[in-house]
Design a protein around this motif. Structure first.
Motif, short mmCIF file in Angstrom:
data_model
loop_
_atom_site.label_atom_id
_atom_site.label_comp_id
_atom_site.label_asym_id
_atom_site.label_seq_id
_atom_site.Cartn_x
_atom_site.Cartn_y
_atom_site.Cartn_z
N GLN A 7 65.24 24.20 65.97
CA GLN A 7 66.03 23.73 67.11
C GLN A 7 67.44 24.30 67.22
O GLN A 7 68.04 24.21 68.30
CB GLN A 7 66.15 22.20 67.03
CG GLN A 7 64.80 21.50 67.11
CD GLN A 7 64.94 20.01 66.88
OE1 GLN A 7 65.72 19.36 67.56
NE2 GLN A 7 64.21 19.47 65.93
N ALA A 8 67.99 24.85 66.14
CA ALA A 8 69.41 25.25 66.20
C ALA A 8 69.55 26.74 66.46
O ALA A 8 68.58 27.50 66.38
CB ALA A 8 70.08 24.89 64.88
N SER A 9 70.78 27.17 66.77
CA SER A 9 71.06 28.60 66.85
C SER A 9 71.76 29.00 65.55
O SER A 9 72.32 28.14 64.85
CB SER A 9 71.97 28.91 68.04
OG SER A 9 73.29 28.51 67.75
N PHE A 10 71.76 30.31 65.25
CA PHE A 10 72.38 30.75 64.00
C PHE A 10 73.88 30.44 63.97
O PHE A 10 74.40 29.96 62.95
CB PHE A 10 72.14 32.25 63.77
CG PHE A 10 72.96 32.77 62.64
CD1 PHE A 10 72.70 32.39 61.33
CD2 PHE A 10 74.06 33.60 62.86
CE1 PHE A 10 73.49 32.82 60.27
CE2 PHE A 10 74.86 34.04 61.82
CZ PHE A 10 74.57 33.65 60.53
N GLY A 50 60.34 21.16 46.99
CA GLY A 50 60.39 22.18 48.04
C GLY A 50 61.25 21.74 49.22
O GLY A 50 60.87 21.93 50.37
N ILE A 51 62.41 21.15 48.91
CA ILE A 51 63.30 20.67 49.99
C ILE A 51 64.55 21.56 50.06
O ILE A 51 65.14 21.88 49.02
CB ILE A 51 63.75 19.21 49.72
CG1 ILE A 51 62.56 18.27 49.87
CG2 ILE A 51 64.88 18.79 50.65
CD1 ILE A 51 62.86 16.83 49.46
N PRO A 59 60.28 26.24 50.91
CA PRO A 59 60.09 25.77 52.30
C PRO A 59 60.36 26.87 53.33
O PRO A 59 59.80 26.87 54.42
CB PRO A 59 61.11 24.63 52.44
CG PRO A 59 62.11 24.84 51.35
CD PRO A 59 61.38 25.53 50.24
N ARG A 60 61.21 27.84 52.95
CA ARG A 60 61.51 28.93 53.88
C ARG A 60 60.29 29.85 54.03
O ARG A 60 60.02 30.38 55.11
CB ARG A 60 62.71 29.75 53.35
CG ARG A 60 63.96 28.92 53.18
CD ARG A 60 65.02 29.68 52.41
NE ARG A 60 64.57 30.04 51.07
CZ ARG A 60 65.22 30.84 50.24
NH1 ARG A 60 66.38 31.36 50.61
NH2 ARG A 60 64.76 31.12 49.05
N ALA A 61 59.53 30.00 52.93
CA ALA A 61 58.36 30.88 52.97
C ALA A 61 57.32 30.35 53.96
O ALA A 61 56.66 31.12 54.67
CB ALA A 61 57.76 31.03 51.57
N LYS A 62 57.19 29.02 54.03
CA LYS A 62 56.22 28.43 54.97
C LYS A 62 56.59 28.79 56.41
O LYS A 62 55.74 29.15 57.21
CB LYS A 62 56.26 26.90 54.85
CG LYS A 62 55.42 26.36 53.74
CD LYS A 62 55.32 24.83 53.85
CE LYS A 62 54.97 24.29 52.48
NZ LYS A 62 55.53 23.00 52.17
N ILE A 63 57.89 28.67 56.71
CA ILE A 63 58.36 28.94 58.08
C ILE A 63 58.17 30.44 58.39
O ILE A 63 57.74 30.82 59.47
CB ILE A 63 59.84 28.52 58.24
CG1 ILE A 63 60.00 27.03 57.93
CG2 ILE A 63 60.35 28.84 59.64
CD1 ILE A 63 61.45 26.55 57.80
N PRO A 110 67.45 19.05 57.46
CA PRO A 110 66.32 19.81 56.90
C PRO A 110 66.21 21.20 57.53
O PRO A 110 66.37 21.34 58.75
CB PRO A 110 65.10 18.95 57.27
CG PRO A 110 65.63 17.59 57.54
CD PRO A 110 67.02 17.78 58.06
N ILE A 111 65.92 22.17 56.69
CA ILE A 111 65.84 23.57 57.16
C ILE A 111 64.81 23.72 58.27
O ILE A 111 64.99 24.50 59.21
CB ILE A 111 65.58 24.53 55.97
CG1 ILE A 111 65.78 25.99 56.38
CG2 ILE A 111 64.19 24.36 55.37
CD1 ILE A 111 67.17 26.37 56.71
N GLU A 112 63.72 22.95 58.18
CA GLU A 112 62.65 23.07 59.19
C GLU A 112 63.20 22.71 60.58
O GLU A 112 62.89 23.38 61.56
CB GLU A 112 61.47 22.15 58.85
CG GLU A 112 60.73 22.48 57.57
CD GLU A 112 61.42 21.99 56.30
OE1 GLU A 112 62.49 21.33 56.40
OE2 GLU A 112 60.91 22.29 55.19
#
Ligand code: CMC
Length: 445
Positions: free
Chosen positions: A92-95, A77-78, A326-330, A85-87
């Motif tokens: 912290q980042a902007s699009f 799930g990475i 991992p995107r689903a968790k966020i 890392p996507i998380e």
């Protein structure tokens, strides 16, 4: 028995293959745990044979490119963009920072970022004829059909974009696509709603301006809700790229013909429209609405498992992820942030129950089916009052960043050529043509 080997193959990192039809053995090099399908071509029964091919419908186990953009480990799930890392990026980042990162491989310096944001903001307006083009669609046109057609139409406005080997032309085409897609997407929304188009407000952020073009009415200055702006920003980051998925593969394949990037991107949009791909977020909500009540969840899951009616649990399962996306968790966490502002979604209970039952059920456990990114996004979009058939557009806007990074990587990759798979022909052998239609019989009398 004779043995042939491919030049460059060392004793280790090779694969020995014995063809039992001929008794011949071959040594094939292994690089990155991969053999080259072209190395199989030397395996022949006769000298005039075409040679052996690899058969892999749906690319289940075939790498079509080398890519340094996105890394996925589906079992763990990475998901990482350029190693990040996507998380962390979502937090912290902007699009637009992520869009730069995907394309250039490194995070932007402050001057690079400022120029990038300035250029994209500067190009948000579209030619007035694009407006008229969109007005030609019927009131009930699906916004994905409108978006794909309008992006393809942009190619006719920028013929210089066909000079794909000129880095400056690539640069401006990429900026134009990232800048104009939110504008066109918002115009599609307003058209379907019968509302006047709202021009871009270049004082706002990328996400804020998009919300302004969607929702602004008579206000002289639209102030987007900061929770919604942040939610859109995070969702855009999560959807920005996902390595060689169906639409990215479409962009690369179409782009490999050396067509301009507007045309290649339009192909990506239309591939994303499909219900097994980006269209799944729309289907998740339709499924939840159809279930209607938490008491109907169990019978629905039983129906899915029975295979009757061809139902699938939409928003579940993934070709690559064999654990929780991992995107689903966020997204699940983000949903609660949005519900704090707009109130709890009436159907959240159904979604949670679907997830709970599926995660405990042997059918889903055995097949490693977990929620994917689309499972909770629909509830967020609905909370923000987006219509269901607009959800996939909200996926397409940020995916443009990934498509363009992948398109350019493909173009600069010396190993890439026009994408042209082989086939195993299963049709008739040669046979003589005979008239079967009456009009031909009459003529030949
Ligand atoms: N519900 C019920 N059963 C499923 C599901 C599901 N959502 N997904 C897969 N299965 C079963 C499938 O029936 C098959 O069972 P069996 O082995 O008994 O025949 C097994 O799991 C393997 O399925 P598959 O179709 O061979 O797997 P795939 O890798 O070709 O498909 C998928 C991947 C995403 C198309 C599929 O899981 C699916 O249709 N999911 C629902 C649609 C969806 O949510 N799509 C969004 C994907 S994430 C966003 C994106 O990248 O676009």
């Amino acid at each position: 028995m004779s043995t042939t080997s491919t030049p460059g193959a060392s004793a280790t990192d090779t694969l020995d293959v014995r063809d039992n039809r001929t008794g011949k053995s071959y040594t094939i090099p292994i690089t990155d745990d991969t053999i080259r399908a072209a190395d199989l071509k030397q395996i022949k029964v006769n000298a005039d044979d075409f040679g052996m091919m690899a058969y892999d419908p749906a690319f289940m186990n075939t790498a079509s490119c080398r890519s340094a953009i996105t890394y996925i480990d589906g079992d763990k799930g990475i998901l990482r963009y350029r190693g990040y890392p996507i998380e962390q990026l979502a937090e912290q980042a902007s699009f637009l920072e992520v869009a730069w990162l995907l394309r250039h491989g490194e995070l932007p310096t402050q001057p690079e970022y400022d120029k990038w944001v300035h250029n994209i903001t500067f190009h948000t307006y579209v030619h007035e004829n694009i407006k008229r083009f969109l007005e030609g669609f019927r009131y009930d046109a699906h916004p994905m059909s409108m978006l794909g057609s309008a992006v393809a139409a942009l190619s006719s406005f920028y013929p210089e974009a066909r000079q794909i080997h000129d880095p400056e032309q690539r640069d401006i085409a990429i900026v134009r696509l990232l800048a104009k897609v939110p504008t066109i997407a918002a115009f599609c929304y307003r058209h379907v709603k019968g509302l006047p188009f709202v021009y871009p407000d270049n004082d706002l952020s990328y996400a804020g301006n998009f919300l302004s073009m969607i929702a602004r009415m008579s206000e002289s200055k639209y102030e987007p809700n900061p929770t919604f702006v942040r939610a859109i920003e995070v969702l855009f980051i999560l959807h920005a790229d996902h390595e060689q998925n169906c639409s990215t593969n479409a962009v690369r394949a179409v782009g490999s013909s050396q067509v301009d990037p507007f045309s290649a991107a339009a192909a990506g949009i239309m591939a994303l429209f499909g219900p097994l791909h980006g269209g799944a977020n729309e289907q998740v909500l339709r499924m939840i609405e159809k279930i209607g009540d938490v008491k109907n969840v169990k019978p629905f899951i039983d129906e899915v498992k029975s295979g009757k009616g061809g139902e699938r649990l939409m928003g579940f399962g993934h070709r690559v992820y064999k654990s929780y996306d991992p995107r689903a968790k966020i997204v699940k966490k983000l949903a609660y942030d949005v519900f704090k502002v707009v109130g709890m979604d009436r159907d959240l209970e159904i979604a949670l129950e679907l997830e709970r039952i599926a995660l405990e059920d042997d059918y889903f456990i055995g097949r490693k089916l977990y929620p994917n990114v689309d499972f909770y996004t629909g509830l967020i979009y609905r909370a923000m009052k987006f219509p269901t058939d607009y959800f996939t557009v909200l996926f397409a806007i940020p995916r443009m960043a990934g498509w363009l990074a992948q398109w350019e990587e493909m173009l600069l990759d010396k190993e890439q050529k026009i994408a042209r798979p082989r086939q195993i022909y299963t049709g008739s052998d040669e046979r003589p043509y005979q008239h079967t239609l009456d009009r031909y019989k009459r003529v030949s009398k």
